[in-house]
Design an enzyme around this catalytic site. Structure first.
Site, mmCIF file in Angstrom:
data_model
loop_
_atom_site.group_PDB
_atom_site.id
_atom_site.type_symbol
_atom_site.label_atom_id
_atom_site.label_comp_id
_atom_site.label_asym_id
_atom_site.label_seq_id
_atom_site.Cartn_x
_atom_site.Cartn_y
_atom_site.Cartn_z
ATOM 1 N N LYS A 264 68.225 85.431 -6.082
ATOM 2 C CA LYS A 264 69.610 85.096 -6.428
ATOM 3 C C LYS A 264 70.376 86.377 -6.737
ATOM 4 C CE LYS A 264 70.507 83.664 -10.705
ATOM 5 N NZ LYS A 264 70.968 84.877 -11.406
ATOM 6 N N LYS B 175 63.927 86.952 -23.422
ATOM 7 C CA LYS B 175 64.824 87.774 -24.259
ATOM 8 C C LYS B 175 65.997 86.985 -24.838
ATOM 9 C CE LYS B 175 67.876 89.172 -20.467
ATOM 10 N NZ LYS B 175 68.255 90.203 -19.502
ATOM 11 N N LYS C 25 68.263 93.360 -9.043
ATOM 12 C CA LYS C 25 68.696 94.295 -10.104
ATOM 13 C C LYS C 25 68.802 95.695 -9.488
ATOM 14 C CE LYS C 25 68.337 91.214 -13.502
ATOM 15 N NZ LYS C 25 69.376 90.791 -14.435
ATOM 16 N N GLU D 114 74.596 87.138 -12.356
ATOM 17 C CA GLU D 114 75.735 86.274 -12.697
ATOM 18 C C GLU D 114 77.074 87.011 -12.628
ATOM 19 O OE1 GLU D 114 73.374 87.128 -14.812
ATOM 20 O OE2 GLU D 114 74.399 88.240 -16.401
#
Ligand code: CAP
Ligand code: MG
Length: 420
Positions: free
Chosen positions: A181, A311, A155, A184
């Site tokens: 990873k 979430k 992030k 997306e």
């Protein structure tokens, strides 16, 4: 539409032979339930809105789907499809049949594909996962401990340069995650070219592995046009990569099958972005359970299934049932590693493990990179939370001697954890 058109698609009674039929269950809402149920069967097999001069008894008898169970009060219908309707190892065609035109039929107000059972011969026409849950565990060396695999998503989702991406990944691996990873929506944007990002992040992986002696996994997101995905997977392989990530819904099952059938010898991490566009509405669309079955057929090794404590939507019961199914036996196809992700911070780990057990990959993005002391401390806090759980200690107690966990408590301690 005259009601007679859809006559003859009703055969209430025992479920037909599961070895020679696809058995699908739907929820539906319609004014005329008897007609609508048969309309679904007709339109998703051999019928249409009017009688056909070209229809032959042999076609009707051998290929027409039949309603074999109908609960008009609950709006539940079960339909049996003769297996010859389907082409082996062709997921798009299966969807065009039992999840195609029928969603748009005027006879229906709502329609939701709840689940399906597939005949053994049809399932066996697919390769399924190359590594599966055990194969991925073997890569990290957790076959005995059965501990969860810890993962993170670099992030911010997008925006970092390749070298910044590699640095964040390095910090997370050193802090204790097994798996890093891409997010997306990160692919090959100009601020983070794919090849540069992969090369530098794999170098970081090699560095951590030699410094710690621990095995690590990096899943670059190869999602793109199919030929480009093949090229990117080749690139990852050629640079010593050990995993690839595909956004399986936005990329599509056809391209996922192409990637799997190319046998790159690397596990496929399946992200499900966009699934909720049709899985979330309880009255209309496709539930996630059938999508999870298709992902396993197509051959993914790890699949996002919901965080339960996070979430994103996803009822606990449904997530647990899908996780159990993914890890279970299915005509010899390897089990799939479920991934819990979305809104997870170190403080949610004990509750998540209590509910879902340890046969999981647990990913935290914001829950690691949002830690007040940074990524490495965030990863450490995640592991400390697990250690506390394993020892049966409360997080508060354990935080007294583990500063990273204490800082996580300080930042996220107030986050409401819906009583799940
Ligand atoms: C999680 C995540 C994942 C979601 C997908 C995100 O980040 O990277 O894509 O988990 O949901 O972009 O939101 P955070 P699911 O850890 O920061 O929430 O796993 O349910 O498919
Ligand atoms: Mg994401």
């Amino acid at each position: 539409m005259s009601r007679d058109v859809y006559k003859g698609y009703l055969a209430l009674g025992k479920a037909p032979d599961p070895d020679s039929h696809v058995l699908a269950s739907f929820y539906f809402e319609a004014e005329d339930a008897d007609n609508a149920a048969q309309a679904i069967a007709a339109e998703s097999s051999v019928g249409t809105w009017t009688e056909l001069k070209t229809m032959k008894p042999q076609i009707r008898n051998s290929l027409a789907a039949k309603v074999y169970s109908l609960d008009k009060k609950k709006g539940l219908v079960k339909i049996a499809y003769p297996i010859d309707l389907f082409e082996p190892s062709n997921i798009p065609q299966l969807l065009s049949d039992i999840a195609g035109n029928i969603f748009g039929m005027r006879e229906l107000e709502n329609l939701r594909l709840l689940d399906f059972e597939l005949p053994k011969a049809y399932v066996k026409s697919f390769k399924g996962p190359a590594f599966g849950l055990e194969g991925v565990r073997k890569m990290i060396g957790t076959q005995k401990s059965r501990r969860p695999h810890w993962g993170t998503i670099v992030k911010p989702k997008v925006g970092l340069s390749p070298s910044e991406n590699a640095k964040v990944a390095y910090e997370a691996w050193v802090g204790g995650v097994d798996f890093v990873k891409d997010d997306e929506n990160l692919s090959n944007q100009k601020f983070c070219p794919f090849e540069k990002r992969v090369a530098l992040t794999l170098e970081a992986k090699d560095k951590v592995e030699s410094e710690t002696g621990e095995k690590k996994i990096y899943a670059p997101n190869i999602t793109a046009e199919t030929n480009e995905m093949l090229r990117r997977a080749e690139f990852v392989k050629a640079h010593g990569g050990n995993c690839i990530m595909v956004d399986i819904i936005t990329a599509g099952f056809a391209s996922l099958q192409t990637i799997r059938n190319a046998n790159f010898g690397m596990p496929i991490h399946a992200h499900r972005a966009m699934y909720a566009a049709f899985a979330r509405n309880p009255k209309h669309g496709i539930a996630f359970a059938p999508l999870a079955k298709l992902a396993r057929l197509a051959g993914v090794d790890q699949l996002h299934t919901g965080a339960i404590v996070g979430k994103m939507e996803g009822a606990k019961k449904d997530v647990l049932e899908i996780n159990d199914w993914l890890r279970g036996e299915w005509f010899g196809l390897k089990p799939v590693f479920p991934v819990a992700s979305g809104g997870i911070d170190p403080l949610r780990i004990p509750r998540l493990l209590e509910i879902a057990g340890t046969e999981l990959v647990i990913n935290a993005g914001g829950g690691i990179h949002g830690h007040p002391q940074g990524t490495r401390a965030g990863a450490k806090a995640l592991r400390q939370s697990y250690d506390a759980w394993k020892k049966g200690a409360s997080l508060e107690e354990y935080a007294k001697t583990h500063k990273e966990l204490a800082a996580a408590l300080g930042k996220w301690g107030e986050r409401k954890l819906e009583s799940i």
